[in-house]
Design a protein around this motif. Structure first.
Motif, PDB file in Angstrom:
ATOM      1  N   ALA A 129       6.360  11.258   8.086  1.00  0.00           N
ATOM      2  CA  ALA A 129       5.412  10.511   7.256  1.00  0.00           C
ATOM      3  C   ALA A 129       4.683   9.451   8.074  1.00  0.00           C
ATOM      4  O   ALA A 129       3.463   9.258   7.933  1.00  0.00           O
ATOM      5  CB  ALA A 129       6.142   9.864   6.079  1.00  0.00           C
ATOM      6  N   TRP A 130       5.407   8.761   8.953  1.00  0.00           N
ATOM      7  CA  TRP A 130       4.766   7.748   9.800  1.00  0.00           C
ATOM      8  C   TRP A 130       3.800   8.393  10.777  1.00  0.00           C
ATOM      9  O   TRP A 130       2.745   7.816  11.101  1.00  0.00           O
ATOM     10  CB  TRP A 130       5.823   6.950  10.558  1.00  0.00           C
TER      11      TRP A 130
ATOM     12  N   GLN B 248       0.690   8.974   8.969  1.00  0.00           N
ATOM     13  CA  GLN B 248      -0.023   7.710   8.785  1.00  0.00           C
ATOM     14  C   GLN B 248      -0.809   7.323  10.037  1.00  0.00           C
ATOM     15  O   GLN B 248      -1.988   6.954   9.957  1.00  0.00           O
ATOM     16  CB  GLN B 248       0.975   6.604   8.443  1.00  0.00           C
TER      17      GLN B 248
ATOM     18  N   SER C 208       2.918   8.243   2.622  1.00  0.00           N
ATOM     19  CA  SER C 208       3.187   6.917   3.181  1.00  0.00           C
ATOM     20  C   SER C 208       4.057   6.070   2.270  1.00  0.00           C
ATOM     21  O   SER C 208       4.881   5.277   2.744  1.00  0.00           O
ATOM     22  CB  SER C 208       1.870   6.199   3.469  1.00  0.00           C
TER      23      SER C 208
ATOM     24  N   THR D 284      -0.333   0.664   6.540  1.00  0.00           N
ATOM     25  CA  THR D 284       0.357   1.028   7.783  1.00  0.00           C
ATOM     26  C   THR D 284       0.614  -0.201   8.643  1.00  0.00           C
ATOM     27  O   THR D 284       0.914  -0.060   9.828  1.00  0.00           O
ATOM     28  CB  THR D 284      -0.492   2.040   8.586  1.00  0.00           C
TER      29      THR D 284
ATOM     30  N   SER E 138       2.496  -3.770   2.820  1.00  0.00           N
ATOM     31  CA  SER E 138       3.144  -3.106   3.954  1.00  0.00           C
ATOM     32  C   SER E 138       3.662  -4.117   4.969  1.00  0.00           C
ATOM     33  O   SER E 138       4.764  -3.956   5.504  1.00  0.00           O
ATOM     34  CB  SER E 138       2.165  -2.126   4.616  1.00  0.00           C
TER      35      SER E 138
ATOM     36  N   LYS F 185      -2.095  11.705   3.011  1.00  0.00           N
ATOM     37  CA  LYS F 185      -1.581  10.575   3.786  1.00  0.00           C
ATOM     38  C   LYS F 185      -1.075   9.459   2.877  1.00  0.00           C
ATOM     39  O   LYS F 185      -0.039   8.849   3.132  1.00  0.00           O
ATOM     40  CB  LYS F 185      -2.676  10.059   4.718  1.00  0.00           C
ATOM     41  N   THR F 186      -1.826   9.196   1.812  1.00  0.00           N
ATOM     42  CA  THR F 186      -1.403   8.162   0.869  1.00  0.00           C
ATOM     43  C   THR F 186      -0.098   8.537   0.177  1.00  0.00           C
ATOM     44  O   THR F 186       0.798   7.704   0.005  1.00  0.00           O
ATOM     45  CB  THR F 186      -2.501   7.937  -0.185  1.00  0.00           C
TER      46      THR F 186
ATOM     47  N   SER G 296      -4.649   4.411   2.493  1.00  0.00           N
ATOM     48  CA  SER G 296      -3.947   5.135   3.552  1.00  0.00           C
ATOM     49  C   SER G 296      -4.098   4.451   4.896  1.00  0.00           C
ATOM     50  O   SER G 296      -3.185   4.495   5.731  1.00  0.00           O
ATOM     51  CB  SER G 296      -4.471   6.578   3.640  1.00  0.00           C
TER      52      SER G 296
ATOM     53  N   MET H  56       7.621   4.296   3.682  1.00  0.00           N
ATOM     54  CA  MET H  56       7.744   2.867   3.936  1.00  0.00           C
ATOM     55  C   MET H  56       8.745   2.221   2.991  1.00  0.00           C
ATOM     56  O   MET H  56       9.573   1.398   3.415  1.00  0.00           O
ATOM     57  CB  MET H  56       6.383   2.187   3.826  1.00  0.00           C
TER      58      MET H  56
END
Length: 544
Positions: free
Chosen positions: A336-337, A340, A204, A56, A288, A200-201, A52, A208
């Motif tokens: 979602a961002w 993160q 994300s 990012t 990422s 969070k994982t 997580s 993305m």
């Protein structure tokens, strides 16, 4: 059953002859070893935690492209840098996973009871600044969310702030709301946040990949020819570019490397925080960053823009494809961002400052209170001012890894080679000259201080050059190797100094003939016995 604090103090075997007023200068609950009931993080919790945080790094590739690497060279350099970072993280996790103490206590054991204040204080100050800067990034995502929901009713909010403020009224509102999102998490200690990092994982990944898929479909995958060739054909020039890229990648995770004890102390098993990040971090960061390189390059090629940030891309989408479906998609993606950046800010800065402030002011501040303090200090930093007008200050923040590499090197060298993995828990809370392990020279480990200074001295002129000073090409090349150069130099110098001039703690370990991590193994065995029998005066006394 004894209270939590009593049990932990019994585990630490604190010197009973000290007065309570003296103890309060060196002890509070968060500085004591993590009790077993709070050692709740298992290996899968660390997998999601590291993933997580690492997943990012959308804009990391822009740094690599900016220095002259092509897209595939940038991806390889990022992967190599993160493999090196993960090895450093693994080594720096070991002490905390054995003794269950955070960075401030590990710093005490290495730099001395008073010397540790400098290193812990420096980390705390930088954590405050980075916390505010990261929160400002969260405000950009909040801006996307509010624009997607309210449209012109939000973006047309009259601006009542002067141009010198560096921020508009609408963005200030977004910053305030992002600040409110952070606020409830100040109440929790790390062992209580396992489910949040799971969440969070989960959010994300689709965010993305969704942004990447949109970019590839919308542009038909045309990323532009400028990403295919590096800016130099010289082999030596390319080598320096690669070294600079690796150093930049290392600097990107410098905070994570330094903060490892604050995460590893909550582990259920010794290996849980070590092997998990060796796998998770390189894959997550590289993936990422690769998605970010390809997506933004394709969008810039088609629309003639020069954007790298996610929030700018989402604004571009709203500018060109305004519809209810697009707004809903951007809302989900921005949310979602925001999650993160919230998780990253908590892990990299909030937890670090909470741990640091609990050591700097143990009588008044614990980890929870420290986290509330940094939340309010974010306003005092005014990150919009930093990002709007102080580009050199951003460079200074990016040089954080240069100074922390030496700290990590000395900690790793002392633990693995010189103290043989033995940490004496009672001595971590005794700030008097009677402390035969960690008081050193009036509370300072002079050997460690010398190694630290030498470690940062070599790349420091080049670092000044990045801030605008006139320096030689050689100095510039040295700073291109900044993190690795500082780490290796401090490691070697500290080992050499202690080989001919060992500290009192190192002499004690040799005289007692301790095997590697013998104290940690004995401590675990004795504490398990004491908890079962509720007797803290028998077998545990034999540990020290």
């Amino acid at each position: 059953m004894a209270s939590l604090v009593q049990r932990v103090k019994a585990m630490a075997k604190l010197p009973r002859e000290e007065e309570d007023t003296e103890r309060s200068r060196w002890i509070n609950q968060d500085l004591l070893p993590t009790p077993p009931e709070q050692q709740t993080w298992r290996w899968w919790n660390y997998v999601t935690f590291y993933w997580s945080i690492s997943f990012t790094n959308w804009t990391l590739g822009s740094t690599m492209i900016g220095i002259g690497l092509n897209w595939w060279q940038a991806i390889i350099v990022i992967f190599v840098s993160q493999c090196i970072s993960s090895v450093a993280m693994a080594f720096n996790s070991r002490a905390a996973s054995i003794y269950h103490v955070g960075f401030p206590c590990v710093a005490r054991s290495v730099f001395g009871m008073w010397g540790s204040y400098y290193f812990v204080g420096a980390r705390a100050i930088l954590a405050v600044v980075w916390y505010a800067v990261q929160m400002y990034s969260g405000a950009e995502y909040m801006y996307n969310i509010l624009r997607a929901i309210f449209g012109h009713n939000f973006t047309d909010i009259p601006n009542h702030l002067p141009a010198s403020a560096g921020i508009s009224s609408a963005l200030m509102l977004a910053f305030f709301l992002a600040w409110l999102v952070h606020l409830p998490f100040c109440h929790f200690r790390p062992y209580q946040l396992r489910r949040f990092f799971w969440f969070k994982t989960i959010v994300s990944l689709p965010a993305m990949f969704g942004l990447f898929i949109w970019a590839m479909v919308n542009t038909k995958g045309r990323i532009g020819t400028h990403l295919y060739a590096a800016s130099t054909t010289s082999s030596s020039g390319l080598a320096w570019l690669i070294l600079a890229g690796i150093n930049s990648g290392m600097g990107n995770t410098a905070t994570l490397i330094t903060n490892q004890p604050d995460y590893a102390r909550w582990a259920r098993s010794r290996g849980a925080p070590i092997w998990t990040q060796l796998i998770s971090n390189p894959i997550a960061v590289t993936l990422s960053a690769s998605l970010g390189i390809l997506s933004t390059a394709a969008v810039n090629e088609k629309y003639g823009t020069d954007i790298w940030n996610q929030w700018d891309m989402m604004n571009l989408i709203l500018d060109n494809y305004w519809s209810s479906k697009t707004r809903f998609a951007v809302f989900l993606c921005a949310f979602a961002w925001l999650v993160q950046i919230l998780g990253t800010n908590i892990a990299a800065n909030m937890i670090a400052f909470g741990a640091d402030s609990s050591m700097l002011f143990p009588s008044y501040v614990n980890m929870r209170r420290g986290q509330y303090i940094i939340e309010f200090l974010a306003w005092a930093v005014c990150p919009w001012k930093i990002l709007a007008s102080a580009t050199k200050f951003e460079t200074f923040l990016g040089g954080y890894g240069l100074f922390m590499a030496s700290v990590v090197a000395i900690m790793v060298c002392d633990y693995f080679l010189l103290s043989k993995g033995n940490m004496f828990i009672p001595a971590l809370y005794n700030g008097t000259p009677a402390n035969k392990n960690y008081y050193y020279a009036r509370g300072w480990n002079l050997q460690a201080l010398a190694a630290y200074i030498v470690g940062i001295a070599l790349p420091f002129p080049g670092f000044c050059g990045e801030l605008g000073a006139s320096v030689s090409a050689g100095a510039t090349h040295l700073v291109d190797m900044g993190w690795i150069l500082s780490f290796v130099t401090s490691f070697v110098v500290y080992y050499a100094l202690c080989s001919v001039w060992p500290t009192q703690n190192q002499r004690y370990v040799r005289e007692q003939g301790y095997a590697f991590e013998q104290v940690g193994n004995d401590l675990v065995e004795s504490f398990e016995y004491d908890v079962a029998t509720e007797d803290h005066t028998t077998k545990a006394d034999k540990v020290y």
